[in-house]
Design a protein around this motif. Structure first.
Motif, PDB file in Angstrom:
ATOM      1  N   HIS A   1       0.841  -1.196   0.000  1.00 12.23           N
ATOM      2  CA  HIS A   1       0.000   0.000   0.000  1.00 12.23           C
ATOM      3  C   HIS A   1       0.877   1.248   0.000  1.00 12.23           C
ATOM      4  N   ILE A   2       0.434   2.244  -0.767  1.00 14.02           N
ATOM      5  CA  ILE A   2       1.114   3.535  -0.847  1.00 14.02           C
ATOM      6  C   ILE A   2       0.149   4.608  -0.354  1.00 14.02           C
ATOM      7  N   VAL A   3       0.619   5.410   0.584  1.00 14.36           N
ATOM      8  CA  VAL A   3      -0.158   6.550   1.070  1.00 14.36           C
ATOM      9  C   VAL A   3       0.567   7.822   0.676  1.00 14.36           C
ATOM     10  N   ASN A   4      -0.105   8.691  -0.039  1.00 11.66           N
ATOM     11  CA  ASN A   4       0.444   9.998  -0.394  1.00 11.66           C
ATOM     12  C   ASN A   4      -0.334  11.068   0.356  1.00 11.66           C
ATOM     13  N   VAL A   5       0.384  11.815   1.187  1.00 15.55           N
ATOM     14  CA  VAL A   5      -0.278  12.862   1.968  1.00 15.55           C
ATOM     15  C   VAL A   5      -0.391  14.104   1.095  1.00 15.55           C
ATOM     16  N   ALA A   6      -1.606  14.398   0.662  1.00 17.96           N
ATOM     17  CA  ALA A   6      -1.883  15.601  -0.126  1.00 17.96           C
ATOM     18  C   ALA A   6      -2.399  16.681   0.826  1.00 17.96           C
TER      19      ALA A   6
END
Length: 582
Positions: free
Chosen positions: A446-451
């Motif tokens: 899983h990849i989480v990108n904090v926008a």
């Protein structure tokens, strides 16, 4: 010839049946016995066995009537759990006569394993049991009985849900016809498309006969046990339960009441389908290794106390910008859930503090690494080091970012480059380097990108920052679409006003140094009064990964702006024209 590379084979006689047994690793080490399910042979364990053999004496055998083991004659009555228990004891006595064995079962191998771990005559021969995708028929019988006798809408729904998953067990003649016909020929393609099992030398050529013989596992055992389940089916060894959340054949609800039967129970969940010995061998082998080692060392396993510990225990999580704020809170939340943590920050001391705190929070291991996410070569070195020393990352959190405020015409090319290098290119580097290794491994992740809520809420004061975060949001959506078929989830997290250090370090374009400091203090004060803690964002991140959510607004204002951006964007455009107070 066995597909278990380097295995030593022997034949073990049990009654009228001869079992094919394969061994790997040092016989002087603790013995782990792997029992396969339906419609498999022992070769389903080849990937897991190779990993376990580095630490243990690993044994896998073909269940009677499967692979290279002989079948009983007649078939009817030859596959009862009592006879399968005879087989297990014969194998255990042959491969580990003086020490109890650690048992691992998948599917019907797990059904057998529950029998071996709960009947009196095997007490003292099983040191531990890891159950994967297969219930105790006795426990299942009691589970059904409670729901039939005391129905509620929820319980009826559970019964119908499990019935839809296991209808095939009641088919009388169809399994043999199907497996010797089109189903057997097309099964490898079904596994690849539906279960994401990599194509290769599995399943073996004996599939059709294995499946035909294996149908008698159901016929000889299911109905008798479900009608009259044992009342004394208590586990006499520690049990680790591994539940694939995407299992098409078993509902996770059937294990709701398991603690009453198992005094020493460890629960694990994994976002995968039924055949995790093939799709998640790294994770499964790591969990087995940790569990077996804790039992062998005679130390009680200290379960992680944080939320989602079943999901993230033992996984490798890398967080950028982990020295403070949301990144630090996220690293600690994963640590509390039992994950191994790599804390990355350009501030070496801050990264080290987070790693130390992660260990205190419950992480079995934590490391601090220094890197500037905007530096491509530095990130490549980091990825190479992490891969070589810690392994492939299971969860990546691209959190590092900076703030930039000011009108478009006050924002210089240098300002634009800096904010895009960190906020956007830092995410690109992380996704490409760590996400690429996830994809190559083909075992999910899983990849989480904090926008930011600024990604969909325009503002005349944040053109560069909003642009960078909007790009992160769209990148996440595109990457999610690309990686969905590989079992890799991608989430964009969009916080609103969160009380972190980014407010006091943000750059304000078009003003001198003194005015910038004043604006930083003012912004930090406003965010402090709002006082939305980064720990709540961290909790949302763990929940989003566990649920595989696509876009997650955090804070009420972020959720409200998300709704407006989709249904009333004109309102947001009017709000964007408002000049912020100075």
């Amino acid at each position: 010839m066995t597909l278990l590379t380097g295995a030593r084979e022997r034949r073990v006689r049990t009654g009228e049946v001869e079992l094919c047994v394969a061994e790997l690793g040092d016989p002087g080490r603790p013995t782990v016995v792997l029992v396969h399910g339906y419609p498999d042979s022992k070769e389903v364990w080849s990937e897991v066995a190779a990993r376990l053999a580095e630490r243990f004496h690993v044994v896998a055998y073909d269940v009677r009537g499967h692979g290279r083991s002989t079948a009983p004659r007649p078939l009817r009555g030859g596959f009862t759990l009592e006879k399968l228990t005879d087989d297990f004891l014969a194998v255990a006595d042959a491969v580990s006569p003086d020490r109890p064995v650690h048992l691992v079962g998948h599917d019907w191998g797990s059904v057998q394993g529950w029998e071996f771990t709960t009947v009196k005559r095997t007490e003292g021969r099983v040191a531990s049991f890891t159950s994967v995708s297969g219930p105790s028929l006795d426990h299942f019988g009691h589970w059904l009985d409670r729901r039939v006798k005391r129905p509620t809408p929820r319980r009826i729904g559970q019964l119908l849900g499990q019935g839809a998953r296991s209808w095939y067990v009641h088919a009388p003649v169809l399994p043999e016809l199907a497996w010797r016909g089109p189903l057997g020929a097309g099964w490898p393609r079904v596994l690849e498309r539906v279960e994401k099992v990599p194509r290769g030398d599995y399943p073996t050529s004996s599939l059709a006969s294995d499946a035909a013989h294996g149908a008698w596992l159901y016929r000889d055992n299911v109905r008798p046990r479900l009608r009259d389940p044992r009342a004394d089916a208590y586990a006499h060894a520690p049990v680790q339960l591994v539940t694939p959340l995407g299992d098409r054949f078993l509902s996770e609800r059937i294990h709701d009441d398991l603690e009453q039967w198992v005094p020493q129970l460890t629960r694990r969940t994994v976002q995968a389908g039924h055949w995790i010995p093939r799709t998640r061998p790294d994770q499964l082998a790591a969990w087995i290794t940790e569990f077996v080692t804790s039992v062998e060392d005679d130390r009680p396993r200290v379960a992680a106390s944080g939320r989602h510990a079943e999901r993230f225990g033992g996984q490798l999580v890398l967080v950028t910008g982990a020295g403070s704020g949301i990144g630090r809170a996220t690293a600690l939340a994963f640590a509390e859930a039992g994950a191994r943590v790599v804390a990355v920050d350009r501030d070496a001391e801050a990264a080290a503090r987070t790693a130390e705190s992660s260990l205190r929070a419950g992480a079995p291991a934590a490391w601090a690494e220094t890197a500037d996410v905007s530096d491509e070569q530095a990130m490549e070195r980091l990825a190479a080091k992490v891969g070589a020393e810690y392994g492939v990352v299971d969860v990546l959190v691209n959190n590092a970012g900076i703030g930039l405020s000011g009108s478009f015409f006050d924002t210089t090319p240098e300002d634009w480059k800096k904010v895009l290098d960190i906020n956007l290119w830092g995410v690109i580097h992380g996704c490409r380097l760590f996400g690429g290794r996830m994809a190559e491994r083909r075992q999910g992740g899983h990849i989480v990108n904090v926008a930011s809520a600024a990604a969909y809420q325009p503002s005349r004061a944040l053109p560069a920052y909003s642009t960078s975060k909007a790009a992160v949001l769209m990148l996440s959506e595109c990457l999610r679409a690309e990686l969905a078929g590989q079992g890799i989830g991608v989430t964009a997290v969009c916080p609103g006003f969160v009380n972190t250090a980014i407010t006091s370090t943000a750059h304000f374009a078009g003003v001198d140094a003194d005015e910038e400091k004043r604006l930083q203090r003012r912004t930090a004060r406003i965010y402090g009064l709002r006082n939305y803690p980064p720990e709540k964002v961290a909790a949302a991140i763990l929940r989003a990964v566990a649920r595989n959510e696509a876009v997650v607004p955090v804070t009420p204002e972020a959720r409200g702006a998300r709704v407006l951006s989709r249904f009333a964007p004109g309102i947001l455009r009017r709000i964007a024209r408002v000049k912020p107070p100075v």
